[in-house]
Design a protein around this motif. Structure first.
Motif, mmCIF file in Angstrom:
data_model
loop_
_atom_site.group_PDB
_atom_site.id
_atom_site.type_symbol
_atom_site.label_atom_id
_atom_site.label_comp_id
_atom_site.label_asym_id
_atom_site.label_seq_id
_atom_site.Cartn_x
_atom_site.Cartn_y
_atom_site.Cartn_z
ATOM 1 N N UNK A 177 0.832 -1.192 0.000
ATOM 2 C CA UNK A 177 0.000 0.000 0.000
ATOM 3 C C UNK A 177 0.865 1.239 0.000
ATOM 4 N N UNK A 178 0.283 2.360 0.371
ATOM 5 C CA UNK A 178 0.984 3.635 0.331
ATOM 6 C C UNK A 178 1.668 3.905 1.663
ATOM 7 N N UNK A 179 2.970 4.216 1.596
ATOM 8 C CA UNK A 179 3.706 4.551 2.809
ATOM 9 C C UNK A 179 3.635 3.445 3.835
ATOM 10 N N UNK A 180 3.269 3.828 5.071
ATOM 11 C CA UNK A 180 3.161 2.846 6.155
ATOM 12 C C UNK A 180 1.709 2.450 6.409
ATOM 13 N N UNK A 181 0.813 2.826 5.484
ATOM 14 C CA UNK A 181 -0.602 2.517 5.649
ATOM 15 C C UNK A 181 -0.910 1.050 5.410
ATOM 16 N N UNK A 182 -2.176 0.723 5.548
ATOM 17 C CA UNK A 182 -2.623 -0.655 5.380
ATOM 18 C C UNK A 182 -2.437 -1.115 3.937
ATOM 19 N N UNK A 183 -2.290 -2.417 3.758
ATOM 20 C CA UNK A 183 -2.175 -2.977 2.418
ATOM 21 C C UNK A 183 -3.468 -2.750 1.643
ATOM 22 N N UNK A 184 -3.315 -2.332 0.384
ATOM 23 C CA UNK A 184 -4.450 -2.182 -0.523
ATOM 24 C C UNK A 184 -4.479 -3.332 -1.518
ATOM 25 N N UNK A 185 -3.308 -3.771 -1.939
ATOM 26 C CA UNK A 185 -3.196 -4.913 -2.840
ATOM 27 C C UNK A 185 -2.901 -6.174 -2.042
ATOM 28 N N UNK A 186 -3.537 -7.255 -2.453
ATOM 29 C CA UNK A 186 -3.382 -8.520 -1.740
ATOM 30 C C UNK A 186 -3.114 -9.635 -2.754
ATOM 31 N N UNK A 187 -1.832 -9.974 -2.907
ATOM 32 C CA UNK A 187 -1.444 -11.084 -3.784
ATOM 33 C C UNK A 187 -1.958 -10.861 -5.208
ATOM 34 N N UNK A 188 -1.868 -9.632 -5.682
ATOM 35 C CA UNK A 188 -2.401 -9.250 -6.998
ATOM 36 C C UNK A 188 -1.351 -9.516 -8.081
ATOM 37 N N UNK A 189 -1.772 -10.178 -9.146
ATOM 38 C CA UNK A 189 -0.862 -10.493 -10.252
ATOM 39 C C UNK A 189 -1.437 -10.004 -11.573
ATOM 40 N N UNK A 190 -0.566 -9.452 -12.424
ATOM 41 C CA UNK A 190 -0.953 -8.953 -13.740
ATOM 42 C C UNK A 190 0.117 -9.356 -14.741
ATOM 43 N N UNK A 191 -0.293 -9.788 -15.918
ATOM 44 C CA UNK A 191 0.667 -10.048 -16.991
ATOM 45 C C UNK A 191 0.155 -9.408 -18.277
ATOM 46 N N UNK A 192 1.093 -8.957 -19.088
ATOM 47 C CA UNK A 192 0.764 -8.391 -20.397
ATOM 48 C C UNK A 192 1.799 -8.902 -21.388
ATOM 49 N N UNK A 193 1.308 -9.387 -22.526
ATOM 50 C CA UNK A 193 2.214 -9.833 -23.571
ATOM 51 C C UNK A 193 2.580 -8.663 -24.488
ATOM 52 N N UNK A 194 3.557 -8.880 -25.338
ATOM 53 C CA UNK A 194 3.986 -7.859 -26.292
ATOM 54 C C UNK A 194 2.835 -7.508 -27.235
ATOM 55 N N UNK A 195 2.525 -6.217 -27.354
ATOM 56 C CA UNK A 195 1.483 -5.765 -28.251
ATOM 57 C C UNK A 195 0.066 -6.085 -27.816
ATOM 58 N N UNK A 196 -0.091 -6.490 -26.566
ATOM 59 C CA UNK A 196 -1.399 -6.888 -26.045
ATOM 60 C C UNK A 196 -2.053 -5.726 -25.307
ATOM 61 N N UNK A 197 -3.383 -5.677 -25.346
ATOM 62 C CA UNK A 197 -4.150 -4.725 -24.545
ATOM 63 C C UNK A 197 -4.716 -5.470 -23.345
ATOM 64 N N UNK A 198 -4.286 -5.097 -22.161
ATOM 65 C CA UNK A 198 -4.796 -5.685 -20.920
ATOM 66 C C UNK A 198 -5.542 -4.605 -20.142
ATOM 67 N N UNK A 199 -6.735 -4.932 -19.664
ATOM 68 C CA UNK A 199 -7.607 -3.966 -19.013
ATOM 69 C C UNK A 199 -7.913 -4.426 -17.593
#
Length: 235
Positions: free
Chosen positions: A12-34
């Motif tokens: 998360x931001x600074x020393x605040x609580x976590x906002x993301x939890x085990x979040x994964x993202x992948x993007x291939x070459x020339x791909x549109x990921x939303x």
């Protein structure tokens, strides 16, 4: 490995609580990921984590096979990342042309071919090139912001709510231009509130809920998923 591989991001931001939890993202070459999801789902936070704007307690970010987890946003730009924030993404007192020149600040080569490419992609940017960017409409400003990011010659272009506050006609035009950018081989990672329209052009879609992956599939499959449609797309 994917061109962009952000794996198991928690933080998360600074020393605040976590906002993301085990979040994964992948993007291939020339791909549109939303990335879509309800308000407060951590969509923009996930993108900022990829760009190095918040602290990760766990996880990693790899770009083109290189671990960039501990690099600053400035260093990530030099590695090939371009980032367009949702707001405050132009220099309003500079001309459109000067905004594009500012986008090339890391380059020492000739930038004219890149400026011509931006003008070709965005005819309105060419038409307004001598006007101050602050005088443009919201949709035109977004085109300038994307054009300026393209001036860094990115391998991965990240867009945070590019169609926020624009009309449906302008939204469709922006999405058409985004498709054209991807066709040049640039990977796109985009956060969007207009989920249906964004998934319609997406090669891959991520639905986030409370900072975690809820659904991951092709854009077409997510649009066809009854649970996704009912819960996140209004039926």
């Amino acid at each position: 490995m994917s061109f962009l591989h952000a794996n198991a991001m928690t933080g998360g931001y600074g020393t605040g609580a976590d906002i993301l939890h085990d979040c994964s993202l992948t993007v291939q070459k020339g791909e549109i990921a939303v990335i879509v999801g309800p308000n407060g789902a951590g969509k923009s936070t996930a993108m900022k984590a990829v760009f190095g704007m918040l602290n990760l307690r766990q996880g990693s970010v790899n770009l083109d096979g290189e671990d960039i987890t501990h690099l600053s946003p400035q260093e990530r730009v030099r590695k090939g990342m371009g980032f367009v924030p949702q707001t405050n993404n132009i220099f309003p007192t500079m001309t459109v042309r000067e905004n594009l020149e500012m986008g090339a600040f890391i380059r020492s080569d000739d930038i004219e071919a890149s400026i011509d490419l931006v003008y070709e992609l965005f005819p309105a940017v060419f038409e307004k090139r001598n006007q101050n960017a602050g005088e443009l409409s919201g949709g035109q400003r977004q085109q300038v912001a994307v054009g300026r990011a393209l001036m860094t010659k990115p391998k991965l272009l990240m867009l945070d709510e590019p169609t926020a506050g624009v009309s449906p006609i302008v939204m469709d035009e922006l999405f058409d231009r985004i498709i054209e950018v991807a066709r040049t081989g640039i990977s796109i990672l985009m956060v969007e509130q207009n989920a249906r329209q964004a998934l319609d052009i997406a090669d891959k879609g991520y639905v986030l809920v409370q900072g975690a992956n809820a659904y991951t599939d092709t854009g077409a499959n997510l649009l066809a998923d009854e649970e996704v449609r009912r819960t996140f797309l209004g039926g």
